[in-house]
Design a protein around this motif. Structure first.
Motif, mmCIF file in Angstrom:
data_model
loop_
_atom_site.group_PDB
_atom_site.id
_atom_site.type_symbol
_atom_site.label_atom_id
_atom_site.label_comp_id
_atom_site.label_asym_id
_atom_site.label_seq_id
_atom_site.Cartn_x
_atom_site.Cartn_y
_atom_site.Cartn_z
ATOM 1 N N LEU A 1 14.429 -30.088 44.551
ATOM 2 C CA LEU A 1 13.807 -30.190 45.528
ATOM 3 C C LEU A 1 13.184 -29.447 46.626
ATOM 4 O O LEU A 1 12.680 -29.550 47.237
ATOM 5 C CB LEU A 1 13.838 -31.933 46.237
ATOM 6 C CG LEU A 1 13.365 -32.410 47.160
ATOM 7 C CD1 LEU A 1 12.082 -33.008 46.748
ATOM 8 C CD2 LEU A 1 14.551 -33.263 47.587
ATOM 9 N N ALA A 2 14.497 -28.955 47.091
ATOM 10 C CA ALA A 2 15.360 -27.535 48.534
ATOM 11 C C ALA A 2 14.394 -26.933 47.726
ATOM 12 O O ALA A 2 13.520 -26.043 48.317
ATOM 13 C CB ALA A 2 16.255 -27.046 48.128
ATOM 14 N N ALA A 3 13.757 -26.015 46.506
ATOM 15 C CA ALA A 3 13.029 -25.179 45.832
ATOM 16 C C ALA A 3 11.363 -25.614 46.304
ATOM 17 O O ALA A 3 10.792 -24.795 46.413
ATOM 18 C CB ALA A 3 13.235 -25.170 44.624
ATOM 19 N N ALA A 4 11.506 -26.328 45.680
ATOM 20 C CA ALA A 4 9.864 -26.788 45.713
ATOM 21 C C ALA A 4 9.566 -26.878 47.526
ATOM 22 O O ALA A 4 8.473 -26.904 47.601
ATOM 23 C CB ALA A 4 9.448 -28.366 45.549
ATOM 24 N N VAL A 5 10.185 -27.982 48.219
ATOM 25 C CA VAL A 5 9.729 -27.510 49.539
ATOM 26 C C VAL A 5 9.764 -26.272 49.708
ATOM 27 O O VAL A 5 8.862 -25.592 50.831
ATOM 28 C CB VAL A 5 11.222 -27.933 50.100
ATOM 29 C CG1 VAL A 5 10.674 -28.348 51.658
ATOM 30 C CG2 VAL A 5 10.985 -29.500 50.335
ATOM 31 N N VAL B 1 4.042 -26.009 42.604
ATOM 32 C CA VAL B 1 5.086 -27.349 43.262
ATOM 33 C C VAL B 1 5.635 -28.651 42.863
ATOM 34 O O VAL B 1 6.897 -28.883 42.582
ATOM 35 C CB VAL B 1 4.272 -27.933 44.696
ATOM 36 C CG1 VAL B 1 5.684 -28.731 45.371
ATOM 37 C CG2 VAL B 1 4.371 -26.390 46.008
ATOM 38 N N PRO B 2 4.641 -29.109 42.034
ATOM 39 C CA PRO B 2 5.550 -30.699 40.990
ATOM 40 C C PRO B 2 6.002 -29.976 40.209
ATOM 41 O O PRO B 2 6.851 -30.442 39.539
ATOM 42 C CB PRO B 2 3.514 -30.711 40.992
ATOM 43 C CG PRO B 2 3.127 -29.967 41.533
ATOM 44 C CD PRO B 2 3.158 -29.317 42.312
ATOM 45 N N ALA B 3 5.712 -28.821 39.621
ATOM 46 C CA ALA B 3 6.523 -28.018 38.395
ATOM 47 C C ALA B 3 8.130 -27.353 38.837
ATOM 48 O O ALA B 3 9.072 -28.201 37.919
ATOM 49 C CB ALA B 3 5.315 -26.486 37.677
ATOM 50 N N VAL B 4 8.481 -27.427 39.778
ATOM 51 C CA VAL B 4 9.619 -26.839 40.405
ATOM 52 C C VAL B 4 10.180 -28.488 40.809
ATOM 53 O O VAL B 4 11.531 -28.178 40.599
ATOM 54 C CB VAL B 4 9.557 -25.910 41.431
ATOM 55 C CG1 VAL B 4 10.484 -25.486 42.637
ATOM 56 C CG2 VAL B 4 8.782 -24.236 41.387
ATOM 57 N N GLY C 1 -2.193 -32.248 36.231
ATOM 58 C CA GLY C 1 -2.235 -31.566 34.483
ATOM 59 C C GLY C 1 -1.155 -32.159 34.321
ATOM 60 O O GLY C 1 -0.018 -32.195 33.775
ATOM 61 N N ILE C 2 -0.095 -30.751 35.817
ATOM 62 C CA ILE C 2 1.238 -30.175 35.681
ATOM 63 C C ILE C 2 1.840 -31.193 36.715
ATOM 64 O O ILE C 2 3.154 -31.821 35.684
ATOM 65 C CB ILE C 2 1.546 -29.555 36.480
ATOM 66 C CG1 ILE C 2 1.078 -28.043 36.643
ATOM 67 C CG2 ILE C 2 3.073 -28.501 37.427
ATOM 68 C CD1 ILE C 2 0.832 -26.458 37.208
ATOM 69 N N ALA C 3 1.235 -32.437 37.815
ATOM 70 C CA ALA C 3 2.302 -33.313 37.833
ATOM 71 C C ALA C 3 2.178 -34.159 36.115
ATOM 72 O O ALA C 3 3.529 -35.138 36.014
ATOM 73 C CB ALA C 3 1.723 -34.013 39.026
ATOM 74 N N ALA C 4 1.662 -34.579 35.822
ATOM 75 C CA ALA C 4 1.083 -36.279 34.667
ATOM 76 C C ALA C 4 2.206 -34.818 33.601
ATOM 77 O O ALA C 4 3.386 -35.777 32.794
ATOM 78 C CB ALA C 4 -0.046 -36.265 33.948
ATOM 79 N N LEU C 5 2.097 -33.697 33.185
ATOM 80 C CA LEU C 5 2.976 -32.614 31.366
ATOM 81 C C LEU C 5 4.192 -33.402 32.750
ATOM 82 O O LEU C 5 5.738 -33.550 31.818
ATOM 83 C CB LEU C 5 2.746 -31.965 31.824
ATOM 84 C CG LEU C 5 3.529 -31.131 30.416
ATOM 85 C CD1 LEU C 5 3.644 -31.548 29.710
ATOM 86 C CD2 LEU C 5 3.014 -29.533 30.695
#
Length: 351
Positions: free
Chosen positions: A9-13, A38-41, A85-89
């Motif tokens: 979560l920190a890396a995504a932020v 971002v969603p992938a991380v 798509g990345i979020a769904a995957l």
């Protein structure tokens, strides 16, 4: 795990903030498409809810940037599609990961129950004998391997067993279970160690299908008055710890269990030794003595025992030996090892 979740979560932020800052402060770069990461991380350690929230923020931010970028609507649409798509995957992968983790927990629970059924916990004391046991399997996260131990409180006194099955894996565990089951039954029927060893040998030979399979074992009998004798079936004899000294308990050598038929009879116990208050017997498997350091030298059990701090209780002996052997080997385990310590502590001498 909480640490992994917090890190992802920190890396995504941080990634999101970096994209926003660079987009706002730099005219020569066009990096909103990086928002797809971002969603992938977030998926590396977070659940579906966090992934979808990260995707929503990334999409909203991309369209906010698109308001100031005439002619880039198609690019924003493509970025949005990629983010979704990345979020769904990511949600799919996380769900499968959670299912696999739940299955692993269930399997581990069943395995632990099976391990406890095979290698029963020893009692803390049987009459004047205090007891402690330790087991370290070579396989990481395993609770049992091919080594085994058991203690039985019988009408003839305490009977103790420790041994090592030839081979590894599930076959070795199954063979150990056969020996332990035979011991818990025969220990209450046979007053002598030779007859008890014969029962174990017979039970094991009935079970084994591999003519080269066998199990080494050491048996100990402690009478109500402290008279102690030992019998070895191809196994290292017990050690008598008396103060700061350590010496082998007399035990006539014999063939391993499963091979006794070749000898036409089993070994007889060694001469009885009367224990003194504070004495302890150490039964161990060769996983301890075959522990190697980085130079390839074997663990010198007797010298280490004589140089040890004299512990006050059987559990202290077990803990010290396990820790000392692990330090000696640099934390590497090549084989299962089992320890069983029996301390003679008559009621008037217990601290």
């Amino acid at each position: 795990m909480p640490a992994t979740r917090a890190a992802s979560l920190a890396a995504a932020v941080v990634l999101y903030a970096l994209v926003v800052v660079l987009q706002v402060t730099t005219d020569s770069w066009h990096i909103p498409s990086v928002l797809v990461a971002v969603p992938a991380v977030a998926a590396l350690g977070s659940g579906p809810g966090t992934i979808l929230a990260a995707a929503a923020v990334a999409v909203a931010t991309r369209w906010a940037f698109a308001l100031g970028e005439p002619g880039r609507t198609a690019t924003a649409v493509g970025t949005t599609a990629a983010v979704l798509g990345i979020a769904a995957l990511g949600c799919f992968v996380v769900r499968r990961r959670e299912q696999a983790a739940a299955l692993l927990v269930s399997i581990t629970s069943v395995a632990e129950s099976a391990q406890r059924a095979v290698l029963r916990p020893v009692p803390a004391a049987v009459g004047p004998v205090s007891i402690a046991a330790g087991y370290r399997a070579a396989a990481e996260h395993a609770g049992i391997g091919g080594d085994f131990y058991a203690v039985a409180d019988t009408a003839f006194g305490l009977r103790a067993l420790i041994g090592d099955v030839r081979g590894k894996g599930l076959d070795a565990v199954t063979t150990a279970a056969v020996v332990l089951g035979a011991f818990y039954e025969a220990a209450h029927d046979e007053p002598g160690l030779a007859a008890l060893a014969g029962r174990l040998d017979t039970s094991l030979r009935r079970f084994l299908t591999d003519p080269e399979a066998f199990a080494t074992a050491a048996l100990v009998a402690i009478g109500p008055d402290g008279a102690t004798c030992a019998l070895s079936c191809g196994h290292p004899p017990p050690l008598l710890l008396r103060g700061a000294t350590a010496a082998e308990l007399p035990a006539a050598p014999g063939l391993p269990l499963g091979l006794g038929v070749l000898a036409g009879g089993g070994p007889e116990p060694g001469p009885a030794v009367r224990l003194r208050p504070g004495d302890a017997l150490l039964l161990y498997t060769d996983g301890l003595t075959e522990t190697r350091d980085r130079a390839g030298a074997f663990y010198p059990l007797l010298p280490r025992l004589t140089a040890r701090p004299v512990p006050a209780a059987p559990q202290a002996v077990v803990d010290w030996l396990q820790q000392d052997a692990e330090r000696f080997a640099g934390g590497v385990r090549d084989d299962d090892s089992a320890l069983l310590v029996l301390a003679w502590e008559p009621p008037g001498d217990r601290s």
